[in-house]
Design a protein around this motif. Structure first.
Motif, PDB file in Angstrom:
ATOM      1  N   SER A  70       0.727  -1.184   0.083  1.00 14.47           N
ATOM      2  CA  SER A  70       0.093   0.058   0.052  1.00 14.47           C
ATOM      3  C   SER A  70       0.992   1.274  -0.162  1.00 14.47           C
ATOM      4  CB  SER A  70      -1.159   0.043   1.355  1.00 14.47           C
ATOM      5  OG  SER A  70      -1.615   1.142   1.135  1.00 14.47           O
ATOM      6  N   ARG A  71       1.992   1.190   0.784  1.00 11.61           N
ATOM      7  CA  ARG A  71       2.914   2.572   0.870  1.00 11.61           C
ATOM      8  C   ARG A  71       3.624   2.517  -0.344  1.00 11.61           C
ATOM      9  NH1 ARG A  71       5.222   1.850   7.085  1.00 11.61           N
ATOM     10  NH2 ARG A  71       3.386   2.542   7.915  1.00 11.61           N
ATOM     11  N   PHE A 101       2.462   1.813  -3.316  1.00  7.38           N
ATOM     12  CA  PHE A 101       1.476   2.256  -4.198  1.00  7.38           C
ATOM     13  C   PHE A 101       1.338   3.854  -4.183  1.00  7.38           C
ATOM     14  CE2 PHE A 101      -2.672   3.219  -6.242  1.00  7.38           C
ATOM     15  CZ  PHE A 101      -2.519   2.777  -7.463  1.00  7.38           C
ATOM     16  N   GLU A 102       1.071   4.223  -3.029  1.00  8.98           N
ATOM     17  CA  GLU A 102       0.912   5.707  -2.799  1.00  8.98           C
ATOM     18  C   GLU A 102       2.118   6.474  -3.101  1.00  8.98           C
ATOM     19  OE1 GLU A 102      -0.126   5.898   1.643  1.00  8.98           O
ATOM     20  OE2 GLU A 102      -1.936   4.683   1.316  1.00  8.98           O
ATOM     21  N   ALA A 103       3.202   5.823  -2.734  1.00  7.89           N
ATOM     22  CA  ALA A 103       4.596   6.653  -3.157  1.00  7.89           C
ATOM     23  C   ALA A 103       4.580   6.777  -4.761  1.00  7.89           C
ATOM     24  CB  ALA A 103       5.809   6.310  -2.556  1.00  7.89           C
ATOM     25  N   SER A 104       4.208   5.713  -5.363  1.00  6.81           N
ATOM     26  CA  SER A 104       4.125   5.875  -6.647  1.00  6.81           C
ATOM     27  C   SER A 104       2.883   6.715  -7.424  1.00  6.81           C
ATOM     28  CB  SER A 104       3.977   4.572  -7.495  1.00  6.81           C
ATOM     29  OG  SER A 104       4.048   4.504  -8.701  1.00  6.81           O
ATOM     30  N   ALA A 105       1.899   6.774  -6.755  1.00  8.43           N
ATOM     31  CA  ALA A 105       0.758   7.593  -7.125  1.00  8.43           C
ATOM     32  C   ALA A 105       1.218   9.126  -6.710  1.00  8.43           C
ATOM     33  CB  ALA A 105      -0.528   7.281  -6.397  1.00  8.43           C
ATOM     34  N   PHE A 106       2.033   9.384  -5.686  1.00 13.18           N
ATOM     35  CA  PHE A 106       2.388  10.617  -5.485  1.00 13.18           C
ATOM     36  C   PHE A 106       3.419  11.275  -6.387  1.00 13.18           C
ATOM     37  CE2 PHE A 106       5.275  13.812  -3.398  1.00 13.18           C
ATOM     38  CZ  PHE A 106       4.529  14.666  -2.996  1.00 13.18           C
ATOM     39  N   GLN A 147       3.037   0.674  -9.796  1.00 11.82           N
ATOM     40  CA  GLN A 147       1.712   0.701  -9.161  1.00 11.82           C
ATOM     41  C   GLN A 147       1.189  -0.870  -9.518  1.00 11.82           C
ATOM     42  OE1 GLN A 147      -0.684   3.958 -10.586  1.00 11.82           O
ATOM     43  NE2 GLN A 147       0.915   5.354 -10.036  1.00 11.82           N
ATOM     44  N   LYS A 175       0.108  -3.585  -6.774  1.00 12.74           N
ATOM     45  CA  LYS A 175      -1.457  -4.053  -6.591  1.00 12.74           C
ATOM     46  C   LYS A 175      -1.398  -5.775  -6.489  1.00 12.74           C
ATOM     47  CE  LYS A 175      -5.221  -5.122  -9.523  1.00 12.74           C
ATOM     48  NZ  LYS A 175      -5.592  -5.125 -11.098  1.00 12.74           N
TER      49      LYS A 175
END
Length: 73
Positions: free
Chosen positions: A15-16, A18-23, A44, A48
């Motif tokens: 989850s972390r 994915f969040e870092a990549s989304a940021f 991402q 997933k």
């Protein structure tokens, strides 16, 4: 070793990730940001799949524990 706790940590890490990549992806509008969209998409998708794999471990461990309890009952 507790497989459920290990899988929970794996889900948190995915989850972390994915969040870092989304940021980083969200920063693409900044002209000073050096973001490789292809790399971020792969990151991402990988995160997933890691999350899903760890969720499957939890489901399997839960099923096995249930079966064990049924045998012992």
């Amino acid at each position: 070793m507790d497989p459920i706790a290990t899988a929970q940590y794996g889900m948190l890490a995915a989850s972390r990730r994915f969040e870092a990549s989304a940021f980083r992806t969200a920063q693409m509008g900044d002209p000073n940001a050096n973001v490789d969209l292809g790399l971020e998409v792969v990151e991402q998708i990988t995160a997933k799949h890691e999350f899903s794999a760890n969720a499957a471990v939890i489901r399997t461990a839960d099923d096995m524990l249930g079966d064990l309890l049924d045998i012992l009952a």
